[in-house]
Design an enzyme around this catalytic site. Sequence first.
Site, PDB file in Angstrom:
ATOM      1  CG  HIS A   1      -0.165  -0.316   2.499  1.00  0.00           C
ATOM      2  ND1 HIS A   1       0.605   0.580   3.174  1.00  0.00           N
ATOM      3  CD2 HIS A   1      -0.027  -1.491   3.167  1.00  0.00           C
ATOM      4  CE1 HIS A   1       1.160   0.009   4.217  1.00  0.00           C
ATOM      5  NE2 HIS A   1       0.809  -1.249   4.236  1.00  0.00           N
TER       6      HIS A   1
ATOM      7  CG  ASP B   1       7.028  -1.465   8.924  1.00  0.00           C
ATOM      8  OD1 ASP B   1       7.284  -2.490   9.589  1.00  0.00           O
ATOM      9  OD2 ASP B   1       7.395  -1.318   7.735  1.00  0.00           O
TER      10      ASP B   1
ATOM     11  NE  ARG C   1      -0.314  14.208   9.978  1.00  0.00           N
ATOM     12  CZ  ARG C   1      -1.099  13.150   9.719  1.00  0.00           C
ATOM     13  NH1 ARG C   1      -1.872  13.134   8.665  1.00  0.00           N
ATOM     14  NH2 ARG C   1      -1.117  12.117  10.515  1.00  0.00           N
TER      15      ARG C   1
HETATM   16 FE   LIG Z   1       6.764  -0.124   5.924  1.00  0.00          FE
END
Ligand SMILES: [Fe+2]
Length: 565
Positions: free
Chosen positions: A11, A149, A415
């Site tokens: 992703h 992560d 952001r």
């Molecule tokens: Fe990652």
Amino acid sequence: MNILGINWGEHDSAACLLQDGRLVAAAEEERFNRIKHAPFAYPLRAAQYCLQAGGLTPQDVDTVAYSFSPSVGFGRGFLYALRHFPHANLVASAELVRRAWYIATPGYTRYMLKVPTRTRFMAVPHHLAHAASAFFASPFEEAAILVVDGVGEWPVTSLYHGQGVHLERLATVNFPHSLGFFYSAFTEYLGFDPFDGEYKVMGMASYGEARFNSQLRQIVRLPEDSPAHRLDLRYFNFPNHYGSSTWYSPYLVEAFGPPAPAAPMPPQVYLDIAASVQQRLEQAILHLGEYLRRRTHSRYLCLAGGVALNSVANGKLTQGGTFDRIFVQPAANDSGSALGAALYVQHSLLGDAQRQPFQHVYLGPEFPASEIEAALHSNLIPFETLADPVETAADLLAQGQIVGWFQGRMEFGPRALGNRSILADPRRADMKDRLNAAVKFREPFRPFAPSVPEEHSDTYFENVGGSPFMILVTQVRPGMAEVIPAVTHVDNTARLHTVSRATNPLYWELLQRFGEKTGVPVLLNTSFNVRGEPIVCTPKEAIACFYNSGLDALVIERFLLRKII
Ligand SMILES: [Fe+2]
């Protein structure tokens, strides 16, 4: 030397371009294909944009740097699928086929990007790419580096020491003991999308009391003087998720009760669980930070990986005193790993010691005023041409209007930092509800963030040494919560965005001008999109968003569109 960095596979597909070590363009594929996080999408349009921004054709690309190791990525999928094949052969087969694409990545990349055979393809292991994205973009010549992560190829947490052009790996925790997936599983349990609801849990946490911490200590174990955190896997399905519909297991439901019901404001017990989960994550991050400090003796820390977008944890780390300074990669999620792969090739493999610290994230497409004007004319949209867009926008905001603000190059990373932003007056206590009802449709427990010129930050917020990428949460100073209620969270915190005149003079000027008119140089700044959609990229998308939402006005370069005349 032209290095095209790409992230593709899971992703947040993205691309970036380094020209002789200078970052000239970077963008996420989701902004082009308009599918949030662009799952599995090849970053073709992002790459084409980067080449165009650099004035290049595919023939000019010397190296494509890729942010995963194809063989290791495939290996994990293969073992995974093999293990589960007898139980869920269809799903496992699909996973195997999907993983096979890792192996095909070099060839597929050449086919998609049309790069010549002389172009080198260099695969950088995923966490190494994350680490490089933070360290080489930071102002530090030497620093401890923490990557956390969901999962890379196998690693879920990696600790590095960066010195000059060298990144030394100190420790790795492998799947399935993932802090990212721990948070995702609870995100799903609390009623949200496990990939996209983490901010909601962070917002909810401020309304709760961390009274489940003793249970959470058992679920996430932090061994003394070791970074090897361990999950109690009985609570989770994600390590064996074939044939299972949820990331959390029935065991977790037994321990905490049924999952949160869909409600605007969940019952208190779920707020308390969110607070406990958030607190445990913060404890884990602080634990890893302290280990790194002892191991490296470094005064500086760089952070990347999706968990580094947890701005509350970052704020606590910054204020905790373990490190003198902290740099969080603004695109800490996987989109930033495209940048990291390119930076790793540039610095560590090619030995370029000339660092280019990240100054800003305005690396995406921009559109000439003539093109915008032509689009407005051809679509018969009424507009005004402004002599001073800053003055007009400041006036509208001071009058309480919700204003779309579209200027210059699109931001890279999750952001909106004043170029693709929706702005409003933070002094109005009802502004959060108005924005939610008119544009954003967010849950009531999610806060909105403030922008402030860096010169005025200390007046309103506790000093965190600047937060130019809106990635740190800090305390609102005593007495100031009443002044800026629409950007003050229930626990008197704010996800701060400090704006410098050097990096975004127009937005800085708008904040100043709003301050001159109202006495408060602070604006509520939220991303220019409606719920479920990526941030707008083009003028047409901005105009469509304006007409499809309750925005009062749109200042797009030097043109004004308004609904209230
Ligand atoms: Fe990652």
